[in-house]
Design a protein around this motif. Structure first.
Motif, PDB file in Angstrom:
ATOM      1  N   TYR A  35       0.825  -1.208   0.000  1.00  0.00           N
ATOM      2  CA  TYR A  35       0.000   0.000   0.000  1.00  0.00           C
ATOM      3  C   TYR A  35       0.857   1.254   0.000  1.00  0.00           C
ATOM      4  N   ILE A  36       1.909   1.258   0.799  1.00  0.00           N
ATOM      5  CA  ILE A  36       2.761   2.445   0.895  1.00  0.00           C
ATOM      6  C   ILE A  36       3.419   2.758  -0.445  1.00  0.00           C
ATOM      7  N   PRO A  40       0.185   5.602  -3.282  1.00  0.00           N
ATOM      8  CA  PRO A  40       0.579   6.954  -3.722  1.00  0.00           C
ATOM      9  C   PRO A  40       0.786   7.055  -5.228  1.00  0.00           C
ATOM     10  N   ASN A  42      -1.074   5.622  -7.515  1.00  0.00           N
ATOM     11  CA  ASN A  42      -2.384   5.865  -8.108  1.00  0.00           C
ATOM     12  C   ASN A  42      -2.834   7.302  -7.884  1.00  0.00           C
ATOM     13  N   VAL A  43      -2.555   7.838  -6.697  1.00  0.00           N
ATOM     14  CA  VAL A  43      -2.872   9.247  -6.427  1.00  0.00           C
ATOM     15  C   VAL A  43      -2.072  10.146  -7.373  1.00  0.00           C
ATOM     16  N   LEU A  44      -0.803   9.786  -7.617  1.00  0.00           N
ATOM     17  CA  LEU A  44       0.045  10.563  -8.522  1.00  0.00           C
ATOM     18  C   LEU A  44      -0.504  10.557  -9.939  1.00  0.00           C
TER      19      LEU A  44
END
Length: 314
Positions: A35-36, A40, A42-44
């Motif tokens: 997840y870590i 991020p 996918n958010v990017l």
């Protein structure tokens, strides 16, 4: 059994992925690390598409929506799964169980319909290039994305409506790490053959129909590309192959889990983990890793924000 005894069960017990504490700790850190690293990313993707004017085409708009859907999808079951790794008694309320089923199938079906929209976008781009801007305008894209969510809502509300009418008054142990349709229906203390058939038909109709339509669509596209020049064919073919990979990654586990009679099959938990945790977050990453425009835009955005940070620190 009288109706006054219906819905006696107020909580369900989840058996989880493994009873061994050491295995649970290893799985916790593996999933947390995943997840870590990937979340991020996918958010990017979303920030890059929305923040770079060069990525204004419908294909990138739909890619950003896919990334958003996958982030939402992976927020339904994994957070509780991670928390349950440190809990001796893994329980979920009846309403929480119904909510998990609703959002899992709402987002899963919406993503299947969104992949159909992405296939439509590629089909028009290849077969009707002169009419592309009118047939796949931003307004059409918003309408198709909204229709995907609406289709997912209808699919999910039908499933929850079928399950909610069942009485649960006996066993309450689910052999899984989350609530899902097959396991929950097995716990009903009444003959649920009709509900099993209806839910099986509902899931199977959505999954198989979308899967077959996508395969036919991309097969026709690849055949159409044979008439193009090698240079023009290479880029479009690469995009189509990426889409086909995502289609198989998403639909094969779903077919394994839902498009069969209600019985336990080998590796069901492993496939469920891949289907609900791993693959959804990696789908947008698969698109991105094979797309030079998105990677270039990401580098520009990271460089831009990095320069701003250095200026602020001075």
């Amino acid at each position: 059994m009288g109706q006054e005894n219906w819905t006696v069960v107020t909580t369900f017990i989840l058996q989880g992925l493994s009873p061994a504490h050491e295995v649970q700790l290893v799985l916790f850190f593996l999933f947390l690390l995943f997840y870590i690293i990937v979340l991020p990313g996918n958010v990017l993707i979303i920030l890059t598409v929305w923040g770079d004017s060069r990525l204004g085409s419908p294909m990138y708009f739909l890619l950003a929506n896919l990334a958003f859907l996958d982030i939402c999808y992976c927020s339904v079951t994994p957070p509780k799964m991670l928390a349950d790794f440190f809990s001796r008694r893994k329980t979920i309320s009846y309403m929480g169980c119904m909510a998990q089923i609703f959002f899992l199938h709402l987002l899963g079906a919406a993503e299947a319909f969104l992949l159909l929209t992405m296939a439509y976008d590629r089909y028009v781009a290849v077969c009707q290039p002169l009419r592309y801007t009118s047939m796949v305008s931003r307004g059409v894209c918003w309408a198709l994305v909204g229709a995907s969510w609406a289709g997912g809502f209808i699919h999910a509300i039908i499933l929850v409506g079928l399950i909610a009418q069942l009485p649960f008054c006996g066993p309450n142990v689910l052999d899984n790490f989350f609530c899902d349709v097959p396991q929950v229906i097995k716990l009903a203390c009444t003959h649920a053959a009709l509900v099993e058939i209806l839910t099986f038909s509902n899931n199977g109709l959505v999954i198989l129909l979308c899967f077959l339509l996508l395969l036919v669509s991309y097969s026709l596209l690849l055949l159409k590309l044979r008439a193009r020049s090698p240079r023009g064919r290479s880029k479009v073919a690469s995009t189509c192959v990426t889409h086909i990979i995502v289609v198989f990654v998403m639909f094969v586990p779903a077919i394994y889990i839902y498009c069969r009679p209600f019985r336990t099959v080998p590796l069901e938990k492993v496939v469920a983990v891949l289907h609900t945790v791993v693959f959804p977050l990696t789908n947008p990453m698969i698109y991105t890793l094979r797309n030079k425009e998105v990677k270039s835009a990401m580098r520009r955005m990271v460089g831009r924000y990095g320069s701003w940070g250095r200026e602020l620190s001075k």
